[in-house]
Write an enzyme that holds these catalytic residues in place. Structure first.
Site, PDB file in Angstrom:
ATOM      1  N   VAL A  17     -12.941  15.465 -16.377  1.00 10.80           N
ATOM      2  CA  VAL A  17     -14.239  16.067 -16.064  1.00 10.80           C
ATOM      3  C   VAL A  17     -14.166  16.601 -14.640  1.00 10.80           C
ATOM      4  O   VAL A  17     -13.326  16.185 -13.836  1.00 10.80           O
ATOM      5  CB  VAL A  17     -15.393  15.045 -16.193  1.00 10.80           C
ATOM      6  CG1 VAL A  17     -15.589  14.643 -17.641  1.00 10.80           C
ATOM      7  CG2 VAL A  17     -15.146  13.813 -15.334  1.00 10.80           C
ATOM      8  N   SER A  18     -15.076  17.538 -14.311  1.00 10.48           N
ATOM      9  CA  SER A  18     -15.001  18.210 -13.016  1.00 10.48           C
ATOM     10  C   SER A  18     -15.723  17.477 -11.902  1.00 10.48           C
ATOM     11  O   SER A  18     -15.344  17.573 -10.738  1.00 10.48           O
ATOM     12  CB  SER A  18     -15.570  19.634 -13.135  1.00 10.48           C
ATOM     13  OG  SER A  18     -14.806  20.386 -14.067  1.00 10.48           O
ATOM     14  N   THR A  19     -16.795  16.747 -12.223  1.00 11.60           N
ATOM     15  CA  THR A  19     -17.585  16.086 -11.186  1.00 11.60           C
ATOM     16  C   THR A  19     -17.853  14.645 -11.571  1.00 11.60           C
ATOM     17  O   THR A  19     -17.702  14.242 -12.733  1.00 11.60           O
ATOM     18  CB  THR A  19     -18.940  16.805 -10.983  1.00 11.60           C
ATOM     19  OG1 THR A  19     -19.741  16.638 -12.159  1.00 11.60           O
ATOM     20  CG2 THR A  19     -18.734  18.291 -10.723  1.00 11.60           C
ATOM     21  N   GLN A  43     -10.987  12.682 -12.837  1.00 14.67           N
ATOM     22  CA  GLN A  43     -12.085  13.503 -12.346  1.00 14.67           C
ATOM     23  C   GLN A  43     -11.518  14.470 -11.325  1.00 14.67           C
ATOM     24  O   GLN A  43     -10.870  14.081 -10.363  1.00 14.67           O
ATOM     25  CB  GLN A  43     -13.174  12.635 -11.714  1.00 14.67           C
ATOM     26  CG  GLN A  43     -14.417  13.398 -11.237  1.00 14.67           C
ATOM     27  CD  GLN A  43     -14.274  13.955  -9.828  1.00 14.67           C
ATOM     28  OE1 GLN A  43     -13.796  13.273  -8.929  1.00 14.67           O
ATOM     29  NE2 GLN A  43     -14.676  15.192  -9.647  1.00 14.67           N
TER      30      GLN A  43
END
Length: 307
Positions: A17-19, A43
């Site tokens: 996931v990015s954040t 992440q």
């Protein structure tokens, strides 16, 4: 006798996931449903080069394993990055599969889709290059002076900013990959010359030259991320001791290696044994390690070689 069945391939999942606000739950459900017995989570921004979890996964994956993701964008920053990762897997005899895309390198159809992606990536690079050149020609025809005024005028703040950006582009991937090579450097330097350290690392599938490795260590030292003693000159040794110190370096770089493991690595490195042959056995390795101990080198306890 019937041939023994081939070992079942491992499905290894990778979820990203990015954040911090996002969750990997949906990806985990799909990866578990696909049969992944081991799933790595990370992440990190899609555009970031620093992905330590992925780097470690690619380091540890074995021949026959399959790296599985839910979608291609969970793995790669771009098509070129995707092709780079898959090329690394192929060198190890591993495969790649995306659950929501027609990519499965263990099948002919998946390999065809991958080849199409490669062609698209090459076309994209060519089009971008042509558009850039056309834009530069048009700007020059209009009498526009190309380039940054700060660069043309050598403004100190511009030069400093460009220098920092260039340093960051070099340092970030260096830090991300350090766990693959720095432990070996720490165990072998400065006792062994850079050439021997490089030979050990390249014997494990890496691609170094002595100068590039020295530069990388020097950069980490300048960032206070490595001991300056690593850059000290290695002590002179008679040429006859080179093989002994090389084998000692391999043993120190990975104390878990058995005598037979070291013999296999020496053959992979194409090192000749004391008699000039290309085949190594455990007893020859042990003789060299015993000689290294008598010379005063501090080595890990040799594991018993399996019969």
């Amino acid at each position: 006798m019937a041939p023994s069945p081939a070992p079942k391939r491992r499905l290894i999942g990778y979820a990203r996931v990015s954040t911090d606000d996002q969750m990997t739950d949906a990806q985990l459900i799909e990866l578990e449903a696909a049969g992944c017995g081991l799933i790595h989570q990370e992440q990190g921004s899609g555009g970031s080069r620093a992905r330590p979890v992925l780097a470690q996964l690619l380091k540890e994956i074995r021949a026959g394993d399959v790296l599985v993701v839910v979608r291609l964008d969970r793995l790669a920053r771009s098509v070129s990055h995707l092709l780079e990762v898959i090329e690394g897997l192929e060198k190890k005899g591993a495969h790649f599969k995306s659950l929501q895309d027609p990519i499965d390198t263990s099948t002919p159809q998946g390999m065809f889709s991958l080849q199409v992606l490669g062609a698209v990536a090459q076309l994209e690079r060519s089009l971008i290059s042509e558009r850039t050149k056309a834009g530069l020609r048009a700007a020059k025809a209009r009498g526009k002076v190309l380039g940054s005024p700060g660069v043309r005028e050598h403004r100190p703040e511009t030069v400093r900013r460009l220098t920092l950006a260039r340093e960051k582009r070099y340092l970030d991937p260096l830090i991300a990959s350090a766990d693959r090579w720095m432990p070996t450097v720490k165990r072998m330097r400065p006792g062994q010359p850079w050439s021997d350290v490089v030979q050990v690392l390249n014997g494990w599938g890496q691609d170094w030259t002595a100068e590039r490795l020295r530069r990388a260590v020097r950069k980490l030292v300048s960032q206070r991320m490595a001991d300056p003693a690593l850059l000290q000159k290695s002590p002179p040794r008679p040429s006859a001791d080179r093989l002994m110190t090389l084998i000692a370096g391999i043993a120190m770089a990975d104390p878990g290696l058995s005598l037979r493991d070291i013999a296999v690595q020496l053959e992979r490195m194409r090192e000749r044994n004391p008699r000039g042959g290309t085949k190594w056995n455990a007893s020859s390795v042990k003789q060299q390690l015993d000689q290294a101990r008598r010379a005063g080198l501090i080595l890990p306890t040799s594991p018993e070689d399996a019969a």
